[in-house]
Design a protein around this motif. Structure first.
Motif, short mmCIF file in Angstrom:
data_model
loop_
_atom_site.label_atom_id
_atom_site.label_comp_id
_atom_site.label_asym_id
_atom_site.label_seq_id
_atom_site.Cartn_x
_atom_site.Cartn_y
_atom_site.Cartn_z
N ASN A 268 -22.03 6.01 32.04
CA ASN A 268 -22.26 6.82 30.84
C ASN A 268 -21.36 8.05 30.80
O ASN A 268 -20.87 8.45 29.75
CB ASN A 268 -23.73 7.24 30.76
N ARG B 284 -17.94 7.01 29.83
CA ARG B 284 -17.89 6.60 28.43
C ARG B 284 -17.85 7.80 27.49
O ARG B 284 -17.10 7.81 26.52
CB ARG B 284 -19.12 5.73 28.12
N ASP B 285 -18.68 8.82 27.77
CA ASP B 285 -18.72 10.01 26.90
C ASP B 285 -19.20 11.20 27.73
O ASP B 285 -20.34 11.63 27.61
CB ASP B 285 -19.63 9.76 25.70
#
Length: 449
Positions: A265, A268-269
Motif C-alpha cells: 500500500n 502504491r500511494d
C-alpha cells in the motif's frame, strides 16, 4: 452445587429470563439489520474494511466478527487468552460456509454467543438477589431489570465484544461463591480452576476477581498447597501456554502478511498512507491523556485525563445514562472524551443513583459477600480511575463492575423498615422504567437511523 446444573433455568426464573431473551434477540437483530447486506458479504478478505467502516458503537470492538470471517487477529491475546480459542472453531465452520454458500454467518454466530451470555447473566443476577441476598421474587426481578437498564450493561448485550461474556462468568462466580459464603462451604480447588480458567481466559484482569472470591469464600484455606496449585497456578499456566501457542502458530505468520500488505500500500500511494497515519495519530493524541512513561505498561496508564470529569460524565454518567450528543460514538474516531448532557434531569438522576449507592454500601458493608464485591470494585477503581487504564472510554467497562450498584440497593432495601422500603421500591421502579425507556429508546433510534 454442580457447575453444570446451574445452567438449568428454574420455574420462577423463566418469565423474566425469557422476556429478557426476547429483548436481547430484538436488539441483536437490529444490530445485524443495520448493515445486513454488508455484514453478510461472503468476500474472501477485506473483512476489516467491511466491518470497521460500518460498525461503530461507543468503542466496542468488532474483532470477533473479523476473526470468525477471515482469521485476522486484531485484539490482544495476552489480555484475552481464551477468546481466540473460542472463536477459531467458528472461523473454520464459517470459512466452509462462505466457500460453499457465499454468505458470511459471522454476525449470527456471535449473536448466538452474546444472546446466550446475556440470558444467563440475567439468570445468575436474579439468583444473587433471590438466593444470596434473599429478596422477594418481585424485588429480585426489579433489581435485575435495573442492572440491565444501565446504558453500558444493555449495549454489551448486542455488540460483538467480550464484555457480556465476562458479565455472565462474573455473575456465575458471584452466585456460586455467594451461596458458599452463605452456607459456610468451601470453594474446591477444581471449582476455582474452572472459574479462573474461563473467566480470566476471557479477560485476564478478571483473574484478580476470582482470586479475591476464593479468599472471601475459603479464608485461610485458600493458601493450602492443593488449592494454590490446582485452583490458581494451573489455570494461569494453561492460559499462558494456550496464548503462546496461538501467538506463534497464528499471530506471527499473520503479522508478516499484514506487514507485506502495508508495504504494498505504501508503494502504491505513499502520500495517501502517510497523510492518513498523520491525521489518525493526531486524533488519537488529542483524545488520549498523557502516558505514565514509555514502558509497555506505562503507555497503558493515563496520568492527565480529569478524574472528576470522568466520574461525572463517564464513570457514573455515560455508563448508566447514554449522552444525547455524540450518541454511541467512538472516542477513537468521532467522539470527545467528555460530553455534557442536554438535560439537567440527567445529572439529577445520576446524583440520586450515586447517593443511593453510597447509602447501600453503608447497609451492606458488614456482609461478607458484599465485602468481596467492594474488593472487586476497588480493583476497577484502581485500574481505571487511579492508574488510568482505558480511562478515556471507561464506560465500556461498565458490565464488569456496575452490578454492585443494584446489589447495594438490595442490601439497603432489606435493612429498611416497611414504610421506607415501600418508598425506596417505588423510587427504584420509576428509575428502572425511566432508564429502560431512555437508554433502550436511544439505542433503538441509533440503530434504526
Amino acid at each position: 452445587m454442580s457447575l453444570f446444573n446451574i445452567f438449568k433455568v428454574k420455574k420462577e426464573e423463566r418469565l423474566l429470563a425469557f422476556c429478557m431473551l426476547f429483548v436481547f434477540i430484538v436488539f441483536n437483530a437490529l444490530v445485524i439489520a443495520s448493515h445486513y447486506h454488508v455484514y453478510t458479504m461472503g468476500a474472501q478478505g477485506g473483512f476489516w474494511s467491511i466491518f470497521t467502516k460500518n460498525f461503530r458503537m461507543s468503542g466496542y470492538d468488532n474483532w470477533s466478527w473479523i476473526t470468525i470471517s477471515g482469521m485476522r487477529i486484531h485484539f490482544e491475546t495476552v489480555r484475552h487468552p481464551l477468546y481466540l480459542t473460542f472463536l477459531y472453531p467458528l472461523y473454520l465452520l464459517n470459512s466452509w460456509l462462505i466457500q460453499n454458500v457465499g454468505y458470511n454467518f459471522a454476525v449470527y454466530f456471535m449473536a448466538i454467543i452474546i444472546i446466550f451470555s446475556a440470558f444467563y447473566a440475567v439468570v445468575f443476577m436474579y439468583r444473587i438477589f433471590r438466593e444470596v441476598i434473599e429478596l422477594s421474587q418481585a424485588d429480585s426481578t426489579l433489581f435485575t431489570l435495573l442492572l440491565f437498564s444501565f446504558g453500558h450493561v444493555l449495549v454489551p448485550s448486542m455488540v460483538p465484544d467480550h464484555f457480556i461474556i465476562s458479565l455472565m462468568l462474573l455473575s456465575m462466580t458471584m452466585y456460586i461463591t455467594g451461596i458458599k459464603i452463605k452456607k459456610q462451604r468451601q470453594l474446591t480447588a477444581w471449582q476455582s480452576f474452572i472459574l479462573t480458567f474461563f473467566t480470566a481466559g476471557m479477560a485476564t484482569s478478571n483473574g484478580a476477581k476470582i482470586l479475591i472470591a476464593g479468599l472471601f469464600t475459603n479464608g485461610k484455606r485458600t493458601f493450602k498447597w492443593k488449592f494454590i496449585t490446582i485452583g490458581v497456578i494451573l489455570p494461569f499456566l494453561l492460559l499462558l501456554g494456550i496464548q503462546q501457542s496461538q501467538y506463534y502458530f497464528l499471530e506471527v505468520p499473520q503479522q508478516k502478511v499484514v506487514h507485506n500488505i502495508e508495504q504494498v500500500n505504501k508503494k502504491r500511494d505513499a502520500k495517501k498512507v502517510n497523510e492518513h497515519k498523520r491525521q489518525r495519530d493526531a486524533w488519537l493524541r488529542s483524545h488520549t491523556g498523557k502516558a505514565a512513561d514509555n514502558s509497555t505498561i506505562g503507555r497503558l496508564m493515563d496520568v492527565s485525563t480529569s478524574r472528576s470529569e470522568t466520574l461525572i460524565e463517564n464513570f457514573f454518567g455515560e455508563s448508566i445514562q447514554l449522552h444525547q450528543q455524540y450518541l454511541l460514538k467512538d472516542v477513537s474516531w468521532d467522539r470527545p472524551i467528555f460530553v455534557k448532557y442536554n438535560w439537567v434531569l440527567n445529572y439529577a438522576i445520576e446524583a440520586i443513583i450515586v447517593l443511593l449507592f453510597i447509602i447501600g454500601i453503608v447497609f451492606g458493608y458488614h456482609k461478607r459477600f458484599f465485602q468481596m464485591l467492594l474488593a472487586w470494585f476497588a480493583c476497577d477503581i484502581t485500574l481505571h480511575l487511579i492508574l488510568g487504564f482505558a480511562i478515556n472510554e471507561v464506560y465500556i467497562m461498565t458490565a464488569g463492575w456496575a452490578f454492585i450498584i443494584p446489589i447495594a440497593y438490595g442490601y439497603m432495601l432489606k435493612g429498611l423498615s416497611h414504610k421506607p422500603q415501600q418508598l425506596l421500591r417505588a423510587l427504584l421502579l420509576v428509575l428502572t422504567a425511566y432508564l429502560w425507556i431512555y437508554n433502550a429508546g436511544h439505542i433503538a433510534w441509533y440503530l434504526l437511523s
